[in-house]
Design a protein around this motif. Structure first.
Motif, short mmCIF file in Angstrom:
data_model
loop_
_atom_site.label_atom_id
_atom_site.label_comp_id
_atom_site.label_asym_id
_atom_site.label_seq_id
_atom_site.Cartn_x
_atom_site.Cartn_y
_atom_site.Cartn_z
N ALA A 47 -3.05 -9.99 -4.18
CA ALA A 47 -2.51 -11.84 -3.68
C ALA A 47 -1.72 -11.28 -2.61
O ALA A 47 -2.21 -12.10 -1.57
CB ALA A 47 -0.83 -12.13 -4.73
N TYR A 48 -1.23 -10.13 -2.66
CA TYR A 48 -0.92 -9.22 -1.00
C TYR A 48 -2.65 -9.29 0.27
O TYR A 48 -2.17 -9.66 1.64
CB TYR A 48 -0.20 -8.12 -0.98
N THR A 49 -2.89 -8.35 -0.46
CA THR A 49 -4.93 -7.65 0.24
C THR A 49 -5.45 -9.71 0.55
O THR A 49 -6.29 -9.51 1.66
CB THR A 49 -4.87 -7.37 -1.13
N LEU A 50 -5.08 -10.95 -0.45
CA LEU A 50 -5.53 -12.00 0.57
C LEU A 50 -5.20 -12.29 1.60
O LEU A 50 -5.68 -13.18 2.02
CB LEU A 50 -5.90 -12.89 -0.94
N ARG A 51 -3.77 -13.05 1.11
CA ARG A 51 -3.06 -13.25 2.40
C ARG A 51 -3.19 -12.47 3.42
O ARG A 51 -3.18 -12.93 4.68
CB ARG A 51 -1.07 -13.02 2.11
N SER A 52 -2.78 -10.74 3.36
CA SER A 52 -3.63 -10.06 4.55
C SER A 52 -4.75 -10.67 5.13
O SER A 52 -4.67 -11.00 6.50
CB SER A 52 -2.97 -9.02 4.23
N ALA A 53 -5.70 -10.93 4.69
CA ALA A 53 -7.26 -10.50 5.40
C ALA A 53 -7.01 -12.27 5.76
O ALA A 53 -8.07 -12.50 6.85
CB ALA A 53 -8.23 -10.73 3.87
N PHE A 54 -6.59 -13.45 5.18
CA PHE A 54 -6.59 -14.38 5.30
C PHE A 54 -5.72 -14.30 6.66
O PHE A 54 -6.12 -15.17 7.83
CB PHE A 54 -5.62 -15.80 4.94
N GLU A 55 -4.58 -13.72 7.12
CA GLU A 55 -3.68 -13.33 8.50
C GLU A 55 -4.59 -13.09 9.53
O GLU A 55 -4.79 -13.72 11.01
CB GLU A 55 -2.59 -12.68 8.02
N ILE A 56 -5.89 -11.70 9.10
CA ILE A 56 -5.77 -11.47 10.21
C ILE A 56 -7.53 -12.14 10.54
O ILE A 56 -7.76 -11.75 12.14
CB ILE A 56 -6.47 -9.70 9.08
N ARG A 57 -7.59 -12.35 9.68
CA ARG A 57 -9.04 -13.09 10.24
C ARG A 57 -9.26 -14.25 10.63
O ARG A 57 -10.23 -14.69 11.06
CB ARG A 57 -10.21 -12.69 9.03
N VAL A 58 -8.08 -14.40 9.79
CA VAL A 58 -7.83 -16.54 10.22
C VAL A 58 -6.55 -17.05 11.39
O VAL A 58 -6.86 -17.62 12.27
CB VAL A 58 -8.15 -17.36 9.15
N LEU A 59 -5.55 -16.99 10.86
CA LEU A 59 -4.77 -16.93 10.81
C LEU A 59 -3.84 -15.93 12.52
O LEU A 59 -3.94 -16.72 13.67
CB LEU A 59 -2.84 -16.43 10.24
N ARG A 60 -3.87 -14.35 12.42
CA ARG A 60 -3.92 -14.09 14.17
C ARG A 60 -4.85 -14.73 15.09
O ARG A 60 -4.39 -14.44 16.00
CB ARG A 60 -3.60 -12.93 13.45
N PRO A 61 -6.18 -14.67 14.63
CA PRO A 61 -7.09 -14.95 16.13
C PRO A 61 -6.47 -15.83 16.75
O PRO A 61 -6.54 -16.62 17.18
CB PRO A 61 -8.34 -15.04 15.32
N GLY A 116 0.93 -1.08 -0.06
CA GLY A 116 0.09 -0.38 0.26
C GLY A 116 1.12 1.27 -0.14
O GLY A 116 0.49 2.40 -0.01
N GLU A 117 2.50 1.21 -0.11
CA GLU A 117 2.67 2.67 -0.67
C GLU A 117 3.36 3.03 -1.81
O GLU A 117 2.74 2.37 -2.52
CB GLU A 117 4.47 1.77 0.46
N PRO A 118 3.28 4.17 -1.76
CA PRO A 118 3.08 4.74 -3.27
C PRO A 118 4.09 4.62 -3.50
O PRO A 118 5.47 4.94 -2.89
CB PRO A 118 3.32 6.38 -3.04
N VAL A 119 4.52 4.82 -4.54
CA VAL A 119 5.38 4.27 -5.31
C VAL A 119 6.54 5.70 -5.57
O VAL A 119 5.79 6.82 -5.65
CB VAL A 119 5.28 3.59 -7.17
N HIS A 120 7.51 5.69 -5.85
CA HIS A 120 8.35 7.52 -6.39
C HIS A 120 8.42 7.27 -7.83
O HIS A 120 8.66 6.30 -8.67
CB HIS A 120 9.90 7.57 -6.68
N PRO A 121 7.50 8.65 -8.24
CA PRO A 121 7.01 8.77 -9.16
C PRO A 121 8.22 8.63 -10.55
O PRO A 121 8.07 8.62 -11.64
CB PRO A 121 6.83 10.39 -8.96
N ALA A 122 9.83 9.05 -9.68
CA ALA A 122 10.82 9.14 -11.07
C ALA A 122 11.22 7.87 -11.42
O ALA A 122 11.90 7.67 -12.10
CB ALA A 122 11.70 10.29 -10.48
N LEU A 123 11.23 6.81 -10.08
CA LEU A 123 11.25 5.76 -10.69
C LEU A 123 10.21 4.45 -11.00
O LEU A 123 11.27 3.47 -12.01
CB LEU A 123 11.91 4.78 -9.69
N TYR A 124 9.46 5.46 -11.40
CA TYR A 124 8.68 4.01 -11.99
C TYR A 124 8.06 3.85 -13.28
O TYR A 124 8.41 4.59 -14.01
CB TYR A 124 6.97 4.55 -11.66
N ASP A 125 7.95 2.64 -13.99
CA ASP A 125 7.06 3.02 -15.07
C ASP A 125 6.03 2.39 -15.40
O ASP A 125 5.98 1.04 -15.41
CB ASP A 125 8.66 1.96 -15.77
#
Length: 276
Positions: free
Chosen positions: A29-43, A7-16
């Motif tokens: 993929a990161y969002t899905l993994r994070s959702a699984f971790e928050i809702r299932v794994l962490r509890p 979720g971090e912004p990219v550096h405009p001068a380095l992006y393509d």
């Protein structure tokens, strides 16, 4: 402009724009993994740690499994933070080298207590490419074109294999982008030189582990920032204990279980110093 997977912004001068779809796929993929971790794994991990803390049924099995590190970090918070001299923190382990079997590596990444001989595979952090990169660009900060780092980036462009990282939104396919990339790090270092080490910068704290002798060794978190602190010769920096060796754990907990074991361990951390 897409964001990095975390979720971090990219550096405009380095992006393509060429990176756009790879970044979007990684973010999904990161969002899905994070959702699984928050809702299932962490509890689940929190319940296991609570069972161990209160020494309920299966508490010994939870400890034998290594204790869930995310729950331990949340429970102890800043009690896992140490202040160390960055110039003394020179011994590093590589998770890949110390846990060469993929299944063991995956298991260790979820544990707070690490068994085995992982601490016998330390190497001098200053021989690694991150330290050499930081030392090189700082030495050539006034003329980065003369740096070995710029030369290597230009070689990759000429070979048709420019440095890219869709996780960070970086594609260094022109000389201007290569210089901009190096100047970003120089800027970080100048800020650190003026204001000292800022623990809020970077997505992770500087991770360390405690070996079987009770010494502090570096793990794969915040390596560029450690290199900067060393090259700038800062007096001290905060680091976060990511894991401890099972042998040291059993020695310092001294037969205590649950909350008492964590109290003994936190007390013992005060005497831990970087491995020489």
């Amino acid at each position: 402009m897409p964001r990095s997977p975390s979720g971090e912004p990219v550096h405009p001068a380095l992006y393509d724009p060429e990176l756009r779809w790879a970044m979007l796929r990684s973010r999904w993929a990161y969002t899905l993994r994070s959702a699984f971790e928050i809702r299932v794994l962490r509890p689940l991990e929190d319940r296991l740690l609570e069972r161990w803390l209160k020494q309920k049924r299966f508490a010994r099995q939870v400890e034998a499994m290594g204790l869930p590190y995310r729950s331990v970090e949340t429970y102890l918070g800043n009690k896992l933070e140490l202040q160390v001299d960055p110039n003394a923190l020179i011994q590093q382990i590589s998770i890949r080298r110390s846990f060469p079997v993929k299944s063991e590596r995956r298991t260790a990444l979820n544990q707070f207590i690490w068994g085995g001989d992982w601490d016998y595979k330390c190497f001098d952090f200053r021989t690694g490419h991150r330290y050499r990169f930081i030392e090189d660009i700082w030495r050539h900060q006034d003329d980065l074109i003369e740096s070995a780092s710029y030369y290597r980036l230009m070689q990759r462009i000429e070979q048709g294999k420019p440095f890219r990282s869709h996780h960070k939104g970086i594609l260094l396919n022109t000389p201007d982008k290569a210089l901009a990339y190096l100047n970003v790090y120089v800027g970080y270092m100048k800020d650190m030189q003026r204001h000292g080490f800022d623990r809020t910068l970077g997505k992770d704290r500087l991770g360390v582990a405690i070996d079987r002798q009770g010494h502090v060794v570096k793990v794969n978190r915040g390596l560029h920032r450690l290199a900067m602190a060393q090259v700038l010769e800062l007096g001290h920096i905060p680091v976060q204990v990511r894991a401890v060796h099972a042998q040291w754990w059993f020695e310092v907990t001294n037969g205590e279980q649950g909350e008492g074991a964590l109290v003994n361990m936190v007390e013992a951390l005060r005497d831990c110093r970087p491995a020489s």
